[in-house]
Design an enzyme around this catalytic site. Structure first.
Site, PDB file in Angstrom:
ATOM      1  N   ASP A 232      36.986  33.609  45.776  1.00  0.00           N
ATOM      2  CA  ASP A 232      36.656  33.821  44.373  1.00  0.00           C
ATOM      3  C   ASP A 232      37.889  33.577  43.501  1.00  0.00           C
ATOM      4  O   ASP A 232      38.995  33.990  43.845  1.00  0.00           O
ATOM      5  CB  ASP A 232      36.186  35.285  44.220  1.00  0.00           C
ATOM      6  CG  ASP A 232      35.516  35.555  42.897  1.00  0.00           C
ATOM      7  OD1 ASP A 232      34.534  34.871  42.588  1.00  0.00           O
ATOM      8  OD2 ASP A 232      35.983  36.459  42.166  1.00  0.00           O
ATOM      9  N   GLU A 282      45.835  29.165  63.059  1.00  0.00           N
ATOM     10  CA  GLU A 282      46.136  30.016  64.218  1.00  0.00           C
ATOM     11  C   GLU A 282      44.844  30.291  65.007  1.00  0.00           C
ATOM     12  O   GLU A 282      44.826  30.217  66.233  1.00  0.00           O
ATOM     13  CB  GLU A 282      46.735  31.319  63.685  1.00  0.00           C
ATOM     14  CG  GLU A 282      47.218  32.280  64.716  1.00  0.00           C
ATOM     15  CD  GLU A 282      47.562  33.635  64.072  1.00  0.00           C
ATOM     16  OE1 GLU A 282      48.240  33.668  63.024  1.00  0.00           O
ATOM     17  OE2 GLU A 282      47.090  34.656  64.619  1.00  0.00           O
TER      18      GLU A 282
HETATM   19  O1  ISL Z   1      31.790  30.621  35.928  1.00  0.00           O
HETATM   20  C1  ISL Z   1      32.741  30.058  35.457  1.00  0.00           C
HETATM   21  C2  ISL Z   1      32.589  29.187  34.301  1.00  0.00           C
HETATM   22  O2  ISL Z   1      31.292  29.224  33.878  1.00  0.00           O
HETATM   23  C3  ISL Z   1      34.077  30.041  35.996  1.00  0.00           C
HETATM   24  O3  ISL Z   1      34.929  29.611  34.986  1.00  0.00           O
HETATM   25  C4  ISL Z   1      34.705  31.270  36.543  1.00  0.00           C
HETATM   26  O4  ISL Z   1      35.404  30.815  37.656  1.00  0.00           O
HETATM   27  C5  ISL Z   1      33.805  32.395  36.923  1.00  0.00           C
HETATM   28  O5  ISL Z   1      33.489  33.216  35.862  1.00  0.00           O
HETATM   29  C6  ISL Z   1      34.421  33.193  38.050  1.00  0.00           C
HETATM   30  O6  ISL Z   1      33.356  33.576  38.810  1.00  0.00           O
HETATM   31  C7  ISL Z   1      33.551  34.286  39.987  1.00  0.00           C
HETATM   32  O7  ISL Z   1      34.280  35.491  39.770  1.00  0.00           O
HETATM   33  C8  ISL Z   1      33.647  36.437  38.922  1.00  0.00           C
HETATM   34  C9  ISL Z   1      32.220  36.736  39.368  1.00  0.00           C
HETATM   35  O8  ISL Z   1      31.571  37.486  38.384  1.00  0.00           O
HETATM   36  C10 ISL Z   1      31.447  35.449  39.603  1.00  0.00           C
HETATM   37  O9  ISL Z   1      30.142  35.753  40.054  1.00  0.00           O
HETATM   38  C11 ISL Z   1      32.210  34.645  40.589  1.00  0.00           C
HETATM   39  O10 ISL Z   1      31.565  33.465  40.965  1.00  0.00           O
HETATM   40  C12 ISL Z   1      34.500  37.662  38.959  1.00  0.00           C
HETATM   41  O11 ISL Z   1      34.740  38.023  40.279  1.00  0.00           O
END
Ligand code: ISL
Length: 577
Positions: A232, A282
């Site tokens: 993520d 690894e």
């Molecule tokens: O979704 C995005 C743009 O529309 C991305 O820019 C961004 O990377 C996203 O908001 C990040 O998403 C991820 O992390 C979040 C989570 O809520 C999302 O579901 C996950 O995919 C926070 O952990």
């Protein structure tokens, strides 16, 4: 049907060759052209009747996924979490939230998946944890100057009494990226950084204890047999060391700070991916099978993204430029060409994606275009006239491109976005923090329909069960897996056929792509020796680039034609041009 047809294509010279430059995948490098199915656990299948999907439900659904023909699953976070962001707020990285099951259930899932030949990827969240994580609780309890505070970004506020945030950064989900804490003595105290919600404090990766903890987490799950991780916010983790004001915190959208060059894409993050890659190697050295790291790398250009998939860093990074491409031939052509040039140069393969749990589903997205990107979906639209046909065509295009692909649950059912969920059922923190429905993600997370004519459509195990955590519209009946599997003209059969052909045809998966000259509304290319894929972005039929019946088509192709909003594959023995 595998029909070998002979044809000479259209007449002009081909465009330059784009290539991934490496031989077809081996068992070890399985990920290079794998198709992974994203399971949003909460909405997949509920085995307990509480209205929330769970790991036992995923286990039950594995044979369905095997039949579909994917190579593995990526499971959205199922760790203990207060669920402020549905598990992307992790309170314990080495356990299972009781809502989703337990570790024994998880172990059983891995065994079942492997028995079916499916890989298992976990979702790891290293940029931030939950405000319920023991580290953050300790940081609050210890007060200013406590050692646990250095695991996060705590800072004194500005203004005479520290009443202003330390800098002007905005959170991705609305509001300032800083919240002020109350110190143990009851006084207003320091501020902490959260690039998403206040319940998701950002970890301070400049403190080596953070990296050490994640190494243990990776080992914990690798030792339980997982095949890799979806990472993520992989362009996050490091912030500018001095946390200065952003030059333009609202340049992107009013509520998002995704373009802040001081909060994202800092050079130091690459060492983390080198360390994680070495750890995976690894494990590979022990049994010869690659473990996969796929990053959610949201950066501006394919070239910036390529830096994350250098040979000693992540194996893959989702190529979101295809997902954000509007239905426009030139946009698609540019995006694909850039991907093949910039990503292939690294020796990795492109990781194509059209849908995920954060985005409006293709069927609905394409219905509203031209004119609007993912954030601009009309509430009145739920598929529209062109949406399904375009989504089918895009799927066939994606499956024909060189590299790997990810399919988001429900995509194989042609599920439209649920655009009219009432405000009072919306759970997405984006809605609650911005007060706007713009960018709200509940509509692509509604629990899957499996069977029957009324909610819960087989999602929960019996009629006595609690209602699904998000309401399913009546029209979900048309998209149930039961109906899709029974109807040979369904999205499901298109995906299944495409996935099975990817396995059986050497031209697909990894390899070369050569653009073919084609009519203005048609994107056409040849893969390897003689698999032609063409997609008609227009509305009028054009002559097919190859005579004879296509091997696979996203819609009816009357003899010798490629209708509008349709893609098709042909095998040709002659050299197409
Ligand atoms: O979704 C995005 C743009 O529309 C991305 O820019 C961004 O990377 C996203 O908001 C990040 O998403 C991820 O992390 C979040 C989570 O809520 C999302 O579901 C996950 O995919 C926070 O952990």
């Amino acid at each position: 049907m595998l029909t070998a047809t002979v044809g000479n294509g259209s007449s002009a010279d081909p465009s330059p060759v784009a290539t991934t430059g490496v031989p077809h995948s081996t068992a070890q490098r399985w990920w290079r052209d794998a198709v992974i199915y994203q399971v949003y656990v909460r909405s997949f299948l509920d085995s307990t009747g509480d209205g929330i999907g769970d790991l036992a439900g995923v286990r039950t659904g594995l044979p369905y996924l095997k039949k579909l023909g994917v190579d593995g699953v990526w499971l959205s976070p199922f760790y203990p979490s207060p669920q402020h962001d549905h598990g992307y707020d992790v309170a314990d990285y080495c356990d299972v939230d009781p809502v989703y099951g337990d570790l024994a259930e998880f172990d059983g899932l891995v065994v079942d998946a492997h028995r079916l030949g499916l890989k298992v990827l976990l979702d790891i969240v290293p940029n931030h944890c939950s405000s319920e994580h023991p580290w953050f609780r300790a940081a609050l309890a210890e007060g200013s100057g406590g050692t646990s505070r250095s695991l996060f970004h705590f800072a004194d506020g500005r203004g005479t009494d520290g009443e202003l945030p330390p800098n002007n950064w905005r959170a991705m989900f609305g509001g300032p990226a800083w919240s002020r804490v109350t110190e143990p003595d009851g006084t207003p105290g320091q501020w902490y950084l959260h690039m998403f919600t206040p319940e998701q404090p950002d970890l301070n990766w400049r403190n080596p204890v953070v990296g050490d903890m994640f190494e243990k987490v990776l080992r914990f799950w690798l030792d339980r047999g997982v095949d890799g991780f979806r990472i993520d916010v992989a362009a996050g983790l490091y912030k500018h060391p001095e946390l200065p004001d952003s030059p333009d915190p609202e340049a992107d959208e009013r509520t998002r700070d995704s373009v802040n060059p001081l909060a994202w894409n800092q050079p130091e993050v690459h060492q983390v991916w080198r360390d994680w890659r070495a750890l995976c190697e690894e494990y590979t050295a022990r049994d010869g099978h690659d473990r996969l790291l796929v990053g959610e790398v949201s950066v501006r250009t394919p070239r910036e993204q390529a830096a994350y998939v250098r040979p000693d860093e992540l194996h893959q990074a989702f190529f979101f430029h295809l997902l954000t491409a509007r239905w426009d031939i030139e946009v698609f052509r540019t995006v694909i060409s850039e991907a093949l040039t910039d990503i292939a140069e690294t020796g990795s393969t492109v990781t194509w994606v059209l849908n995920n749990h954060d985005q409006v589903r293709t069927v609905t997205r394409y219905a509203t275009e031209p004119g609007g990107g993912p954030g601009a979906v009309s509430e009145a639209t739920s598929g529209g006239e062109h949406g399904p046909a375009r989504a089918r065509a895009a799927a066939l295009l994606m499956l024909a491109l060189p590299g790997a692909a990810y399919v988001y649950q429900g995509e194989e059912l042609g599920l439209p976005e649920v655009v009219d969920l009432p405000d009072d059922v919306l759970t997405d923190p984006i809605f609650h923090r911005t007060g706007s429905r713009r960018g709200v993600r509940d509509g692509c997370r509604v629990p899957l329909p499996w069977s029957g004519h009324a909610s819960p459509f087989g999602f929960t195990k019996d009629a006595e069960a609690a209602r699904p955590w998000l309401p399913q519209p009546e029209w979900f009946a048309e998209h149930s897996t039961e109906r899709a599997v029974a109807d040979t003209r369904s999205f499901w059969h298109l995906y299944r056929e495409g996935l099975h052909l990817r396995r059986s045809l050497p031209q697909l998966g990894e390899g070369t792509l050569r653009w073919l000259d084609s009519p203005p509304q048609v994107l056409a290319f040849v893969r390897g020796d003689g698999l032609v894929c063409a997609i008609n972005f227009g509305t009028d039929p054009v002559p097919a680039p190859v005579p004879g019946a296509p091997l696979l088509a996203s819609g009816d192709c009357p003899e010798g034609t490629l209708p509008g909003s349709t893609a098709a594959w042909w095998i040709t023995a002659s050299d197409p041009r």
